[in-house]
Design an enzyme around this catalytic site. Structure first.
Site, PDB file in Angstrom:
ATOM      1  N   GLY A  91      50.717 -21.839  35.545  1.00 23.07           N
ATOM      2  CA  GLY A  91      51.080 -20.558  36.137  1.00 23.07           C
ATOM      3  C   GLY A  91      51.334 -19.558  35.021  1.00 23.07           C
ATOM      4  N   SER A 123      47.923 -26.322  31.682  1.00 22.47           N
ATOM      5  CA  SER A 123      47.928 -24.869  31.500  1.00 22.47           C
ATOM      6  C   SER A 123      49.229 -24.429  30.841  1.00 22.47           C
ATOM      7  CB  SER A 123      47.690 -24.183  32.851  1.00 22.47           C
ATOM      8  OG  SER A 123      47.477 -22.792  32.706  1.00 22.47           O
ATOM      9  N   ALA A 124      50.055 -23.642  31.524  1.00 19.00           N
ATOM     10  CA  ALA A 124      51.335 -23.207  30.953  1.00 19.00           C
ATOM     11  C   ALA A 124      52.191 -24.392  30.535  1.00 19.00           C
ATOM     12  CB  ALA A 124      52.094 -22.340  31.948  1.00 19.00           C
ATOM     13  N   HIS A 160      42.686 -23.182  28.582  1.00 20.51           N
ATOM     14  CA  HIS A 160      41.599 -22.442  29.245  1.00 20.51           C
ATOM     15  C   HIS A 160      40.693 -21.725  28.248  1.00 20.51           C
ATOM     16  CE1 HIS A 160      43.771 -23.073  33.014  1.00 20.51           C
ATOM     17  NE2 HIS A 160      44.812 -22.460  32.523  1.00 20.51           N
ATOM     18  N   GLU A 195      38.237 -25.785  29.276  1.00 19.03           N
ATOM     19  CA  GLU A 195      38.474 -26.382  30.581  1.00 19.03           C
ATOM     20  C   GLU A 195      37.955 -27.813  30.599  1.00 19.03           C
ATOM     21  OE1 GLU A 195      40.516 -24.825  32.004  1.00 19.03           O
ATOM     22  OE2 GLU A 195      39.906 -22.979  33.005  1.00 19.03           O
TER      23      GLU A 195
END
Length: 234
Positions: A91, A123-124, A160, A195
């Site tokens: 997020g 991700s985060a 990413h 990714e």
């Protein structure tokens, strides 16, 4: 012994939420069936903590672990303290780190992971495992008290990662943004995770997972490539 799985994102190509991570997580958590996973949902700005918890529980149901969001206790750190595993979702990285400071999770997570508690994040959740969040892709929608993150992996992480520019895009490419960071921070090293890739870390060694190479960038954008399956010390 430090044990971490740092994943670029929650999806890869046309896969559903976290589907491509299941084989990695089954291997990573092979000895933790029936154990508790403390989930940190702070990055999920567009959903409630309850919604995020339920989403992750559903996606990872076949792992046979009990996923409990830290918001289930008034003192969020209590959930971390009791857990067998720690997970941090993706997020907005600024929102995530701000609340990690507010709920005093930084030091307790550092201590638990350094003494053997497995940690996985995407991700985060991968970004905050590094030295700082200065190489996140996110907008600073809130202001954490510091950009300093968990420093469990002693380098910068850029999830990413995508090389080059899309047709019609006139803003900076990811390489140009990272070049700016390295001009301002010339002693840093950035691990760029495309990714569908991840770093599996065991103590001071890391294995590259996925179908693409992970790239490292240092001063002057000097680039190195870590091919899938390679193992390196850091």
């Amino acid at each position: 012994m430090k044990k971490m799985l740092l994943m670029s994102g929650s999806k890869y190509k046309s896969t559903d939420y976290l589907v491509h991570t299941i084989p990695w997580l089954k291997n990573f958590l092979a000895d933790y069936q029936g154990k508790s996973v403390a989930f940190v949902p702070y990055a999920g700005v567009r959903q409630s903590f309850y919604e995020y918890e339920k989403k992750v529980q559903k996606a990872l149901a076949e792992l046979d672990v009990e996923i409990i969001s830290v918001h289930r206790d008034a003192k969020h750190a209590n959930i971390i303290e009791k857990a067998d595993v720690i997970a941090i979702g993706g997020g907005n990285t600024f929102c995530l780190l701000k609340q990690m400071y507010e709920h005093r999770l930084i030091e307790i997570i550092q201590e638990k992971v350094k003494t053997g508690t497995p940690y996985f994040g995407w991700s985060a959740g991968a970004n905050v495992a590094g030295v700082s969040i200065m190489t996140t892709n996110d907008m600073p929608i809130v202001y954490p008290p510091s950009f300093d993150a968990l420093n469990l992996f002693p380098y910068q992480i850029n999830p990413h990662f995508i090389s080059g520019k899309m047709q019609g895009h006139n803003g900076e490419s990811r390489e140009e943004r990272l070049a700016e960071f390295l001009i301002a921070n010339p002693t840093a090293c950035v691990y760029a995770l495309p990714e569908g890739t991840a770093l599996k870390i065991e103590n001071e060694k890391a294995t590259v997972l996925g179908e693409s190479a992970i790239l490292t960038f240092t001063k002057g954008m000097e680039q190195s490539e870590l091919i899938p399956g390679s193992i390196f010390s850091y």
